[in-house]
Structure formats: C-alpha cells, structure tokens
Write an enzyme that holds these catalytic residues in place. Structure first.
Site, PDB file in Angstrom:
ATOM      1  N   ARG A   1     -13.021  46.689  -5.091  1.00 55.04           N
ATOM      2  CA  ARG A   1     -13.304  48.129  -5.078  1.00 55.04           C
ATOM      3  C   ARG A   1     -14.090  48.550  -3.845  1.00 55.04           C
ATOM      4  O   ARG A   1     -14.468  49.710  -3.726  1.00 55.04           O
ATOM      5  CB  ARG A   1     -14.048  48.542  -6.342  1.00 55.04           C
ATOM      6  CG  ARG A   1     -15.468  48.026  -6.452  1.00 55.04           C
ATOM      7  CD  ARG A   1     -16.135  48.569  -7.705  1.00 55.04           C
ATOM      8  NE  ARG A   1     -17.573  48.364  -7.684  1.00 55.04           N
ATOM      9  CZ  ARG A   1     -18.430  49.016  -8.443  1.00 55.04           C
ATOM     10  NH1 ARG A   1     -17.992  49.939  -9.276  1.00 55.04           N
ATOM     11  NH2 ARG A   1     -19.715  48.770  -8.384  1.00 55.04           N
TER      12      ARG A   1
ATOM     13  N   ARG B   1     -12.040  52.463   5.102  1.00 49.65           N
ATOM     14  CA  ARG B   1     -11.419  53.723   5.522  1.00 49.65           C
ATOM     15  C   ARG B   1     -11.194  53.717   7.031  1.00 49.65           C
ATOM     16  O   ARG B   1     -12.063  53.300   7.795  1.00 49.65           O
ATOM     17  CB  ARG B   1     -12.324  54.905   5.162  1.00 49.65           C
ATOM     18  CG  ARG B   1     -12.665  55.005   3.690  1.00 49.65           C
ATOM     19  CD  ARG B   1     -13.303  56.345   3.367  1.00 49.65           C
ATOM     20  NE  ARG B   1     -13.775  56.376   1.992  1.00 49.65           N
ATOM     21  CZ  ARG B   1     -15.052  56.434   1.631  1.00 49.65           C
ATOM     22  NH1 ARG B   1     -15.989  56.499   2.561  1.00 49.65           N
ATOM     23  NH2 ARG B   1     -15.382  56.449   0.359  1.00 49.65           N
TER      24      ARG B   1
ATOM     25  N   ARG C   1     -26.840  37.833 -13.106  1.00 56.42           N
ATOM     26  CA  ARG C   1     -27.783  37.800 -11.997  1.00 56.42           C
ATOM     27  C   ARG C   1     -28.896  38.787 -12.302  1.00 56.42           C
ATOM     28  O   ARG C   1     -28.668  39.852 -12.878  1.00 56.42           O
ATOM     29  CB  ARG C   1     -27.107  38.163 -10.669  1.00 56.42           C
ATOM     30  CG  ARG C   1     -26.189  37.086 -10.147  1.00 56.42           C
ATOM     31  CD  ARG C   1     -26.943  35.839  -9.727  1.00 56.42           C
ATOM     32  NE  ARG C   1     -27.602  35.996  -8.427  1.00 56.42           N
ATOM     33  CZ  ARG C   1     -28.426  35.092  -7.913  1.00 56.42           C
ATOM     34  NH1 ARG C   1     -28.745  34.007  -8.596  1.00 56.42           N
ATOM     35  NH2 ARG C   1     -28.968  35.295  -6.728  1.00 56.42           N
TER      36      ARG C   1
ATOM     37  N   ARG D   1     -31.659  44.323   0.225  1.00 55.42           N
ATOM     38  CA  ARG D   1     -31.757  45.671   0.775  1.00 55.42           C
ATOM     39  C   ARG D   1     -33.167  46.209   0.607  1.00 55.42           C
ATOM     40  O   ARG D   1     -33.954  45.709  -0.202  1.00 55.42           O
ATOM     41  CB  ARG D   1     -30.757  46.622   0.119  1.00 55.42           C
ATOM     42  CG  ARG D   1     -30.899  46.808  -1.384  1.00 55.42           C
ATOM     43  CD  ARG D   1     -29.797  47.712  -1.905  1.00 55.42           C
ATOM     44  NE  ARG D   1     -29.900  47.945  -3.342  1.00 55.42           N
ATOM     45  CZ  ARG D   1     -29.141  48.790  -4.024  1.00 55.42           C
ATOM     46  NH1 ARG D   1     -28.210  49.498  -3.392  1.00 55.42           N
ATOM     47  NH2 ARG D   1     -29.282  48.953  -5.332  1.00 55.42           N
TER      48      ARG D   1
ATOM     49  N   GLU E   1     -35.362  44.482  -2.646  1.00 47.32           N
ATOM     50  CA  GLU E   1     -34.656  43.889  -3.780  1.00 47.32           C
ATOM     51  C   GLU E   1     -34.332  42.427  -3.492  1.00 47.32           C
ATOM     52  O   GLU E   1     -33.659  42.119  -2.509  1.00 47.32           O
ATOM     53  CB  GLU E   1     -33.357  44.642  -4.070  1.00 47.32           C
ATOM     54  CG  GLU E   1     -33.560  46.028  -4.633  1.00 47.32           C
ATOM     55  CD  GLU E   1     -32.263  46.666  -5.101  1.00 47.32           C
ATOM     56  OE1 GLU E   1     -31.252  45.932  -5.247  1.00 47.32           O
ATOM     57  OE2 GLU E   1     -32.252  47.887  -5.312  1.00 47.32           O
TER      58      GLU E   1
ATOM     59  N   TYR F   1     -20.024  45.491 -15.919  1.00 46.33           N
ATOM     60  CA  TYR F   1     -20.792  46.415 -15.090  1.00 46.33           C
ATOM     61  C   TYR F   1     -20.123  47.784 -15.118  1.00 46.33           C
ATOM     62  O   TYR F   1     -18.921  47.900 -14.891  1.00 46.33           O
ATOM     63  CB  TYR F   1     -20.872  45.916 -13.642  1.00 46.33           C
ATOM     64  CG  TYR F   1     -21.691  46.841 -12.765  1.00 46.33           C
ATOM     65  CD1 TYR F   1     -23.075  46.719 -12.728  1.00 46.33           C
ATOM     66  CD2 TYR F   1     -21.091  47.848 -12.020  1.00 46.33           C
ATOM     67  CE1 TYR F   1     -23.844  47.574 -11.960  1.00 46.33           C
ATOM     68  CE2 TYR F   1     -21.847  48.711 -11.246  1.00 46.33           C
ATOM     69  CZ  TYR F   1     -23.217  48.569 -11.220  1.00 46.33           C
ATOM     70  OH  TYR F   1     -23.979  49.431 -10.469  1.00 46.33           O
TER      71      TYR F   1
ATOM     72  N   ASP G   1     -20.560  51.966 -13.771  1.00 47.53           N
ATOM     73  CA  ASP G   1     -21.268  53.030 -13.088  1.00 47.53           C
ATOM     74  C   ASP G   1     -21.812  54.005 -14.137  1.00 47.53           C
ATOM     75  O   ASP G   1     -21.374  54.023 -15.289  1.00 47.53           O
ATOM     76  CB  ASP G   1     -20.341  53.765 -12.119  1.00 47.53           C
ATOM     77  CG  ASP G   1     -20.026  52.938 -10.877  1.00 47.53           C
ATOM     78  OD1 ASP G   1     -20.868  52.109 -10.488  1.00 47.53           O
ATOM     79  OD2 ASP G   1     -18.938  53.127 -10.298  1.00 47.53           O
TER      80      ASP G   1
END
Length: 363
Positions: free
Chosen positions: A171, A175, A245, A276, A296, A344, A346
């Site tokens: 996913r 572009r 995780r 990050r 993180e 998972y 969104d």
C-alpha cells in the site's frame, strides 16, 4: 445485570460503538486498563501543544459517512501529511514521488524516473515478489530501497526485509507527479481540540471505569461484551502468543520554536535506533515559543507491553484463525478493533467497523 453492553477498551472503536448504542437508549459500561480514554489516539496538552502520546495520528478518509460522523465532535484543520525522510543527512520527500526521484537521480520527467526504476527492477526475475524486499525493488528499484526503505523497515519490524511478507509494503504510495501529500483521500486533517476531546464527547452518556482490567466480574454486569483487547490474551494464550511489534516513546520539551521544520521526519539508516521524530506543534501550525518532540523506538513485544502492530505473517495468521474459531463459539463476546481482529486498521476503518457493528445490533 446493570448494563446492556460491557465494552472493553475506551479507544476509537469502543467509544464509537458505545456512542451509537447510547443513542438507542442502551446502557453501556466502558472499561480501560489505561488511566485515560482514547486508546492510541490519546492526546494531551504539553507546553500548550496537543501531543500525540502514542505516535502521530493524521485523520484521513474517502468515506463521507465516517467524515460526517467524526465531525459531529470536532472541527478539523487543513493539515496535509507530508513527511520527509532523512538518510545520513540527505533529505527526501515522502511519499515517493517526482520530488523524491529528482533528489535521488536528478531526473525531471516521469519518463526519466520510470526508465531508471524499470532498469533496477530487472534484477527481480522470479515472477511475483515473495517478500518485502522483492516487493520494494519492484515498486521503486534498488537505490530507493537501500536508502529509504531497508533500514527503516528492518528497525520497525525487527527482522530482515527478506523475511517480511510482501503485503506490508503493497500500500506504499508511488507517484510520478510532484506531490508530497502522503494520502490521496478526499478528507484529511487534525482535530483542532485534540483526539481526547472527541472520545470524551462520544462517551458522554456512558459509564466509564479507567485503570481497570477486564475480568469475569465485569462480564457479569452485561449480557454482551465488546472486547477490543488482544484475542489471545482473552483466552489466556491457550494456543500460544500472537506476535506484535511494540514502541517506546521519548518525549522532550525543546527550548526552541522550531526543531525540525516538519511534523514527521523518518530516520532511514539502520544505525539510528529510532524510526522517526514527531514535532507535534506542526500538526496544528503552532507558533508557541517552545516545541515538543517525540522519538519513536520500535521494540519487541512481550507480555505487559503495548501491542501496536500485528505481525501478519503466515504463522501468526494461522494462529489467529484458531483463536477466531474459538471465539465463534462464544455468542456473548464480540471481538473487535485492531487487537481483537489481529489486524492493523486506519482510524476511518476503525470507525466504519464500529458503526457497522452498532447498526447490526440495533435491532
């Protein structure tokens, strides 16, 4: 029994479901082992900045019904997610787009970028990609894989890219236009008063008990339980532990008005232990004199730590199917949400699933 539903977990799924059932006159008790509502979308004010305590959460959806639903409880700003990647001091735009390709190779047209990627794809000659490494090479070629994917992903998942399933990266946006908007969804933004306020409004007509673990005692309070915790934990790991995780967060107030110039910066080389840094004020175009950052650090999951990302490889998916078969025999407990479904999701999908479940039970 004092309630119609016991809802285990005061996160986005549990709160959405509880709100919908309360609208129909059902009495809901919501419990959560954490000391706050909101689950992983929990935000709190630090230095007058809404801090995302469990990682960045940018709301985005193409689902008009979900967008209309969430806008009952808040107003969203116009934040657009445009993370950047730092590889040994080299800065690249994400998602992978013409700005990325121009910085990487000096190309200026889509045809030039596609030609390089096609040349680098040639090393994959075994048909369909069998793992994440092969999938990444097919998507963007060797150069981008080595600099911007390999180290970051291996830190995130704690294993080699060649051991990870190809599905993890399918996913990932690629572009051939100059566009740094990570999401292509029609609706996106950040709630101007934080996510915690949304959850509080959803639960306004429900009873809530925090710092409370689920037990059979609480299940006796209602004929039906919506369980958004880990399905293997509910069954005392009788078939073994599903793998996840986890994350560790280090949050720091900085005596500067602008630390990194962007809300999210990924650190892609394997040698840097965090994946990050989030600078929270940039989610809201903040002008405060101080700033708050969070690093993180991916961690192995073990009992007692927070489970963030299910490891959906063949072994774990087979184990989940065994737990799901066990759950199918229990007509009084519905397993839902990210942990209950070992998937998972969104935020918009989480809300959509909760709305769908509530609608199916209204009658």
């Amino acid at each position: 029994m004092n309630y119609d539903y016991l809802i285990v977990g005061a996160g986005l799924f549990g709160a959405t479901f509880a709100h919908q059932m309360a609208l129909t006159g059902k009495k809901c008790l919501v419990i959560d082992r954490r000391h706050h509502v909101g689950g992983n979308v929990y935000t709190e004010k630090t230095a007058d900045i809404h801090v995302h305590k469990y990682g960045a959460h940018i709301f985005h959806t193409n689902n008009r019904a979900v967008w209309d639903f969430i806008n009952q409880f808040t107003e969203f700003n116009h934040y657009i997610n445009s993370p950047i990647a730092n590889y040994k001091g080299e800065i690249y735009n994400l998602p992978f787009n013409m700005n990325t390709f121009n910085k990487m190779w000096g190309v200026v047209t889509p045809a030039q970028a596609q030609e390089i990627i096609e040349q680098q794809r040639a090393e994959i000659t075994d048909g369909q990609p069998q793992n994440l490494e092969q999938q990444a090479l097919c998507l963007v070629g060797r150069d981008i894989y080595e600099k911007l994917i390999k180290g970051y992903t291996e830190k995130q998942w704690g294993m080699s890219c060649s051991e990870l399933p190809a599905s993890i990266i399918k996913r990932l946006p690629v572009r051939f236009i100059y566009d740094n908007n990570y999401f292509s969804d029609r609706f996106q933004g950040i709630p101007i008063d934080g996510y915690t306020s949304i959850i509080g409004k959803m639960l306004a007509h429900c009873d809530v008990k925090l710092s409370t673990d689920y037990s059979e005692l609480y299940s006796s309070f209602a004929p039906y339980t919506i369980y958004t915790g880990a399905i293997d934990e509910y069954y005392n790991y009788c078939y073994g532990e599903l793998e996840y995780r986890s994350l560790r967060f280090e949050t720091e107030i900085m005596d500067t008005s602008n630390y990194q110039g962007n809300a999210v910066v990924n650190y892609c080389e394997r040698e840097i232990p965090y994946t990050r840094i989030i600078e929270h004020k940039h989610f809201a175009f903040g002008t405060q004199p101080l700033t708050v950052i969070t690093r993180e650090y991916p961690q192995p999951w073990e009992k007692g730590s927070e489970a963030y990302y299910p490891i959906n490889n063949e072994k774990n998916n087979a184990l989940y199917q065994r737990y799901q078969a066990l759950a199918a025999r229990n007509q009084k407990v519905i397993f839902a949400g990210r942990l209950g479904s070992y998937q998972y999701y969104d935020m918009d999908k989480t809300i959509a699933n909760a709305l769908c479940l509530a609608s199916s039970l209204k009658n």
